[in-house]
Design an enzyme around this catalytic site. Structure first.
Site, PDB file in Angstrom:
ATOM      1  N   SER A  65      51.476  52.660  53.159  1.00  0.00           N
ATOM      2  CA  SER A  65      51.900  52.306  51.867  1.00  0.00           C
ATOM      3  C   SER A  65      51.290  50.879  51.239  1.00  0.00           C
ATOM      4  O   SER A  65      50.832  50.132  52.113  1.00  0.00           O
ATOM      5  CB  SER A  65      53.717  51.749  51.823  1.00  0.00           C
ATOM      6  OG  SER A  65      54.254  53.065  52.652  1.00  0.00           O
TER       7      SER A  65
HETATM    8  N1  SAH Z   1      55.402  53.073  57.173  1.00  0.00           N
HETATM    9  C1  SAH Z   1      53.976  53.921  57.120  1.00  0.00           C
HETATM   10  C2  SAH Z   1      53.825  54.687  55.803  1.00  0.00           C
HETATM   11  C3  SAH Z   1      53.309  55.965  56.380  1.00  0.00           C
HETATM   12  S1  SAH Z   1      53.659  57.296  55.144  1.00  0.00           S
HETATM   13  C4  SAH Z   1      52.918  52.863  57.118  1.00  0.00           C
HETATM   14  O1  SAH Z   1      53.137  51.614  56.863  1.00  0.00           O
HETATM   15  O2  SAH Z   1      51.647  53.175  57.180  1.00  0.00           O
HETATM   16  C5  SAH Z   1      55.140  58.095  55.666  1.00  0.00           C
HETATM   17  C6  SAH Z   1      54.791  58.668  56.875  1.00  0.00           C
HETATM   18  O3  SAH Z   1      55.920  59.213  57.300  1.00  0.00           O
HETATM   19  C7  SAH Z   1      54.068  59.684  57.506  1.00  0.00           C
HETATM   20  O4  SAH Z   1      53.047  59.062  58.479  1.00  0.00           O
HETATM   21  C8  SAH Z   1      54.560  60.811  57.806  1.00  0.00           C
HETATM   22  O5  SAH Z   1      53.814  61.576  58.663  1.00  0.00           O
HETATM   23  C9  SAH Z   1      55.761  60.413  58.240  1.00  0.00           C
HETATM   24  N2  SAH Z   1      57.008  61.393  58.123  1.00  0.00           N
HETATM   25  C10 SAH Z   1      57.252  62.251  57.349  1.00  0.00           C
HETATM   26  N3  SAH Z   1      58.263  63.073  57.489  1.00  0.00           N
HETATM   27  C11 SAH Z   1      58.858  62.490  58.684  1.00  0.00           C
HETATM   28  C12 SAH Z   1      59.766  62.723  59.648  1.00  0.00           C
HETATM   29  N4  SAH Z   1      60.655  63.862  59.128  1.00  0.00           N
HETATM   30  N5  SAH Z   1      59.960  62.248  60.637  1.00  0.00           N
HETATM   31  C13 SAH Z   1      59.147  61.278  60.812  1.00  0.00           C
HETATM   32  N6  SAH Z   1      58.111  60.932  60.130  1.00  0.00           N
HETATM   33  C14 SAH Z   1      57.945  61.534  59.135  1.00  0.00           C
END
Ligand code: SAH
Length: 214
Positions: A65
């Site tokens: 993000s």
């Molecule tokens: N907090 C992260 C943001 C990553 S983007 C950072 O700082 O890098 C959002 C993430 O949510 C992705 O890695 C995606 O794989 C995950 N995601 C999406 N749906 C999900 C679910 N149902 N359970 C767990 N993770 C999920």
């Protein structure tokens, strides 16, 4: 060798100035972003851009993000040291590190195995110690350790998953971007066993929260 240098530290100070300009004020949030080497959470090809206020690919079609989004969500949590926090979407682990730096007991769930594995190694190697990183479907939360004082969802949810509401402590808060292509940042406060208050904030764009059908 991967390392943090005075050049990186200088770029972080510039990033902090940008975040302040955009309205972030909480010292604990700014200190975390000022201390955490975001460049070590990115592929080496993006390292030079790590301190721009932008999202970047982290593999498995996902993104880390944008720093402003991380700061905004972290601020909305109104976190206090020692609180038990559930994060959905570990991704690169950067937001997880911010929560650890802020003194939370962090449980974080990721559904992409490659990202889960990378964060499992990366976070302790940089000195961050979440209580547990979980490989699984965040839609279901983590009932074993519920209730949580705070729940942070870092992917765009078409609607608020019921199991997450059920796992929020009375007096607790959930920060979740809600919507399909664009999301409204939404803060849900649980005021009693049966009552939830909803505050709808600005527009953001996240990768989707995906539900595992099995
Ligand atoms: N907090 C992260 C943001 C990553 S983007 C950072 O700082 O890098 C959002 C993430 O949510 C992705 O890695 C995606 O794989 C995950 N995601 C999406 N749906 C999900 C679910 N149902 N359970 C767990 N993770 C999920």
């Amino acid at each position: 060798m991967k390392q943090d240098t005075t050049k990186h530290q200088g770029k972080r100070r510039q990033l902090i100035a940008v975040l302040k300009q955009k309205g972030i004020t909480q010292a604990a949030v700014l200190n975390a972003i000022g201390d955490i080497p975001r460049h070590l959470f990115l592929d080496s090809s993006f390292v030079d851009h790590a301190y721009q206020d932008k999202a970047f690919p982290i593999g498995a079609d996902q993104t880390i993000s944008q720093p402003y989004t991380v700061a905004f969500q972290s601020e909305q949590l109104q976190l206090k040291t020692g609180m038990k926090v559930l994060e959905i979407g570990t991704g690169s682990g950067y937001q997880t590190a911010v929560l650890c730096h802020m003194g939370a007991e962090v449980y974080s769930i990721e559904r992409q195995h490659e990202l889960f594995r990378t964060s499992l190694k990366r976070l302790p190697s940089l000195g961050y110690k979440p209580k547990k990183l979980i490989f699984g479907d965040g839609y279901k939360g983590f009932p074993k350790k519920a209730p949580f004082d705070r729940i942070l969802v870092t992917a765009g949810a078409p609607s608020v998953p019921e199991p997450l509401l059920a796992q929020l402590a009375v007096g607790g808060k959930m920060v979740i971007p809600v919507g399909d292509t664009n999301q409204k940042m939404t803060v849900i406060s649980r005021t009693s066993d049966t009552n939830f208050q909803k505050l709808v904030l600005g527009d953001f764009r996240f990768v989707p929260l995906l539900e595992d059908k099995n």
